[in-house]
Design a protein around this motif. Sequence first.
Motif, mmCIF file in Angstrom:
data_model
loop_
_atom_site.group_PDB
_atom_site.id
_atom_site.type_symbol
_atom_site.label_atom_id
_atom_site.label_comp_id
_atom_site.label_asym_id
_atom_site.label_seq_id
_atom_site.Cartn_x
_atom_site.Cartn_y
_atom_site.Cartn_z
ATOM 1 N N ARG A 99 0.873 -1.171 0.000
ATOM 2 C CA ARG A 99 0.000 0.000 0.000
ATOM 3 C C ARG A 99 0.907 1.217 0.000
ATOM 4 O O ARG A 99 1.686 1.415 0.939
ATOM 5 N N ARG A 176 -12.706 -6.815 3.504
ATOM 6 C CA ARG A 176 -11.895 -5.900 2.687
ATOM 7 C C ARG A 176 -10.642 -6.624 2.263
ATOM 8 O O ARG A 176 -9.934 -7.200 3.100
ATOM 9 N N GLU A 178 -7.607 -6.226 1.946
ATOM 10 C CA GLU A 178 -6.475 -5.365 2.314
ATOM 11 C C GLU A 178 -5.218 -5.813 1.573
ATOM 12 O O GLU A 178 -4.941 -7.011 1.472
ATOM 13 N N PHE A 186 -5.370 -6.544 14.000
ATOM 14 C CA PHE A 186 -5.623 -5.121 13.771
ATOM 15 C C PHE A 186 -6.119 -4.877 12.342
ATOM 16 O O PHE A 186 -7.115 -4.200 12.113
ATOM 17 N N ARG A 187 -5.390 -5.393 11.368
ATOM 18 C CA ARG A 187 -5.802 -5.180 9.976
ATOM 19 C C ARG A 187 -5.994 -6.543 9.326
ATOM 20 O O ARG A 187 -5.024 -7.225 9.017
ATOM 21 N N VAL A 188 -7.222 -6.931 9.167
ATOM 22 C CA VAL A 188 -7.538 -8.243 8.618
ATOM 23 C C VAL A 188 -8.468 -8.094 7.415
ATOM 24 O O VAL A 188 -8.947 -6.995 7.131
ATOM 25 N N PHE A 191 -13.629 -9.133 9.072
ATOM 26 C CA PHE A 191 -13.741 -8.629 10.442
ATOM 27 C C PHE A 191 -15.185 -8.267 10.722
ATOM 28 O O PHE A 191 -16.052 -8.418 9.867
ATOM 29 N N GLN A 193 -17.891 -5.338 12.266
ATOM 30 C CA GLN A 193 -18.078 -3.927 12.608
ATOM 31 C C GLN A 193 -19.283 -3.761 13.516
ATOM 32 O O GLN A 193 -20.239 -4.539 13.445
ATOM 33 N N GLU A 260 -6.271 3.814 14.203
ATOM 34 C CA GLU A 260 -7.710 4.023 14.390
ATOM 35 C C GLU A 260 -8.413 2.836 15.053
ATOM 36 O O GLU A 260 -8.288 1.706 14.617
ATOM 37 N N LEU A 261 -9.168 3.153 16.094
ATOM 38 C CA LEU A 261 -10.002 2.156 16.757
ATOM 39 C C LEU A 261 -11.437 2.283 16.251
ATOM 40 O O LEU A 261 -12.116 1.292 15.992
ATOM 41 N N GLU A 262 -11.873 3.503 16.110
ATOM 42 C CA GLU A 262 -13.242 3.780 15.660
ATOM 43 C C GLU A 262 -13.249 5.081 14.877
ATOM 44 O O GLU A 262 -12.499 6.004 15.207
ATOM 45 N N GLY A 263 -14.102 5.147 13.867
ATOM 46 C CA GLY A 263 -14.245 6.390 13.109
ATOM 47 C C GLY A 263 -15.651 6.933 13.317
ATOM 48 O O GLY A 263 -16.621 6.169 13.329
ATOM 49 N N SER A 317 -18.483 4.146 13.810
ATOM 50 C CA SER A 317 -18.205 2.824 13.233
ATOM 51 C C SER A 317 -16.966 2.226 13.888
ATOM 52 O O SER A 317 -15.852 2.733 13.732
ATOM 53 N N ALA A 318 -17.186 1.135 14.629
ATOM 54 C CA ALA A 318 -16.066 0.540 15.377
ATOM 55 C C ALA A 318 -15.815 -0.880 14.896
ATOM 56 O O ALA A 318 -16.743 -1.590 14.510
ATOM 57 N N GLY A 319 -14.559 -1.294 14.947
ATOM 58 C CA GLY A 319 -14.199 -2.656 14.575
ATOM 59 C C GLY A 319 -14.155 -3.531 15.826
ATOM 60 O O GLY A 319 -13.563 -3.144 16.833
ATOM 61 N N ARG A 322 -10.469 -4.792 16.442
ATOM 62 C CA ARG A 322 -9.605 -3.731 17.002
ATOM 63 C C ARG A 322 -9.999 -3.447 18.445
ATOM 64 O O ARG A 322 -9.149 -3.153 19.277
HETATM 65 P P1 ATP Z 1 -7.912 2.188 8.255
HETATM 66 O O1 ATP Z 1 -7.621 3.627 7.880
HETATM 67 O O2 ATP Z 1 -7.198 1.735 9.481
HETATM 68 O O3 ATP Z 1 -7.798 1.250 7.089
HETATM 69 P P2 ATP Z 1 -10.620 2.809 7.759
HETATM 70 O O4 ATP Z 1 -10.628 4.297 7.932
HETATM 71 O O5 ATP Z 1 -10.610 2.257 6.391
HETATM 72 O O6 ATP Z 1 -9.455 2.155 8.634
HETATM 73 P P3 ATP Z 1 -13.382 2.632 8.381
HETATM 74 O O7 ATP Z 1 -13.776 2.485 6.954
HETATM 75 O O8 ATP Z 1 -13.643 3.928 9.061
HETATM 76 O O9 ATP Z 1 -11.859 2.217 8.544
HETATM 77 O O10 ATP Z 1 -14.044 1.430 9.193
HETATM 78 C C1 ATP Z 1 -14.593 1.593 10.474
HETATM 79 C C2 ATP Z 1 -13.905 0.704 11.478
HETATM 80 O O11 ATP Z 1 -13.835 -0.646 11.004
HETATM 81 C C3 ATP Z 1 -12.458 1.084 11.757
HETATM 82 O O12 ATP Z 1 -12.377 2.104 12.722
HETATM 83 C C4 ATP Z 1 -11.891 -0.210 12.271
HETATM 84 O O13 ATP Z 1 -12.148 -0.369 13.653
HETATM 85 C C5 ATP Z 1 -12.660 -1.266 11.488
HETATM 86 N N1 ATP Z 1 -11.832 -1.759 10.366
HETATM 87 C C6 ATP Z 1 -11.703 -1.212 9.155
HETATM 88 N N2 ATP Z 1 -10.882 -1.931 8.378
HETATM 89 C C7 ATP Z 1 -10.467 -2.973 9.130
HETATM 90 C C8 ATP Z 1 -9.605 -4.087 8.901
HETATM 91 N N3 ATP Z 1 -9.013 -4.284 7.723
HETATM 92 N N4 ATP Z 1 -9.392 -4.960 9.918
HETATM 93 C C9 ATP Z 1 -10.003 -4.785 11.125
HETATM 94 N N5 ATP Z 1 -10.837 -3.763 11.378
HETATM 95 C C10 ATP Z 1 -11.078 -2.863 10.416
#
Ligand code: ATP
Length: 451
Positions: A99, A176, A178, A186-188, A191, A193, A260-263, A317-319, A322
């Motif tokens: 990325r 996603r 990724e 953390f990044r999977v 997941f 939401q 990021e934990l939550e947006g 929106s929380a994961g 995470r």
């Molecule tokens: P990042 O910038 O870390 O990729 P994001 O801004 O794309 O995150 P959002 O689209 O705002 O994430 O998604 C809302 C929430 O979903 C995030 O705050 C996170 O907790 C969770 N989330 C998003 N992508 C992932 C992922 N690949 N693995 C685990 N949790 C995720």
Amino acid sequence: MSAKSMDELVSLCKRRGFIFQSSEIYGGLQGMYDFGPLGVELKNNLKSAWWKSMVYERDDVEGLDASILTNQLVLNYSGHEDTFTDPLVDCKSCKSRWRADQIGDTCPNCGSKDLTDPRPFNLMFKTNMGPLEDEGSIAYLRPETAQQIFTNFKNIVDSTSRALPFGIAQIGKAFRNEITPRNFIFRVREFEQMELEFFVEPGEDNLWHDKWIEERSNWWESQGVSKKKIRFLEVPKDELSHYSKRTVDLMYEFPHGEEELEGIANRTDFDLGSHSKNQDQLNIQSKIRKNSDSNSRLAIQNKDTNEWIVPFVIEPSAGVERGVLAILNEAYKVEKLEDGKERIVLALKPHLSPIKAAVIPLKKNNDDLVSLAKNIKDELQSLGKGRVLLENTGNIGKSYRKHDEVGTPMCITIDFDSLENNTVTIRDRDSMDQKTIQIQELTSYFSNFFK
Ligand code: ATP
């Protein structure tokens, strides 16, 4: 104090059955994890706590559980087919892919600077539905749970007679693709939401946005995530998603760094406006594409003026993964004991603990002790507070150590006094204090503890 490193958490999670690499016996599947016997309990407890606070304890939120497989049109009009991308670069030397915004100008694998220009890579998992694999049978695994909340807006308004402001909450899987999944859970790529779409009158959106930022950070604190480790990040204008007027991310100091934990986004009227029919008859403020496929007007009528309003949406929106990682990190402690030894203790909030109490007979081969322990376990289990475990190993010290490590708030020991005097010993996870109480007091003690 939290965990010193991600490795400590990964090791505890595997050793005690919280989280395993998915498909491990075949070498694993990157970006996927399986939640084991204790992980599934922790995850369910976290989701229940969210649902309780978002739905049951409020009077302005309804729940939803929509399908994961999503009609292509939904993700077309939502903008995801065009814009849900990350910038992808190839390393021309070692052929690895990255990325772009995460690596700078050097390949992390081989150190080469010979990289391609970044190009957009769509993160959605595409599949085909039905027996024909053609353009007409495309469906997506949803990349966020939010979209089906918007497409169900009219169903929910009609069936519940809601007026503004109100919200719709959903917990569920999102997918996603990724480019580089990493940092454990953390990044999977798969997941869960926990998302709320909160619908408000245009003009009241800024106020509600601030309220939700406050509410959500308070909620994380009540799950054991210290406010000191959470920072509010105003997402810069040029990094906002296509639908957002303003987004504030709750950034947490994970073991691998702050992320990021939550947006919490102000999605404006973009989504409802985009999915609505007869858009030109509505006062839609955001820039949307003409929708010629929707059969529904996604607006709500003001009961006093009869005016049709397309609400603005505030989205916390929380994961879940995470959240679990942050909670494990906060709860993990290594303590020095008086005898010079150390113990690992997972100081989870009791409502999150995978096991609420372990009932331990002093001797595993004594029928009277084991049968009394079993009765006590059944009694406590029936109170509906979560899992109670009969721990019949016959080794009290080892059982205490195990239950410290997995965060069980109390151990209840059944010994010969229990048979003779109707008493049990309760050992507290955090203080390690032990006290004796009458068996007939146990039910109310236990219920009050998990109130
Ligand atoms: P990042 O910038 O870390 O990729 P994001 O801004 O794309 O995150 P959002 O689209 O705002 O994430 O998604 C809302 C929430 O979903 C995030 O705050 C996170 O907790 C969770 N989330 C998003 N992508 C992932 C992922 N690949 N693995 C685990 N949790 C995720």
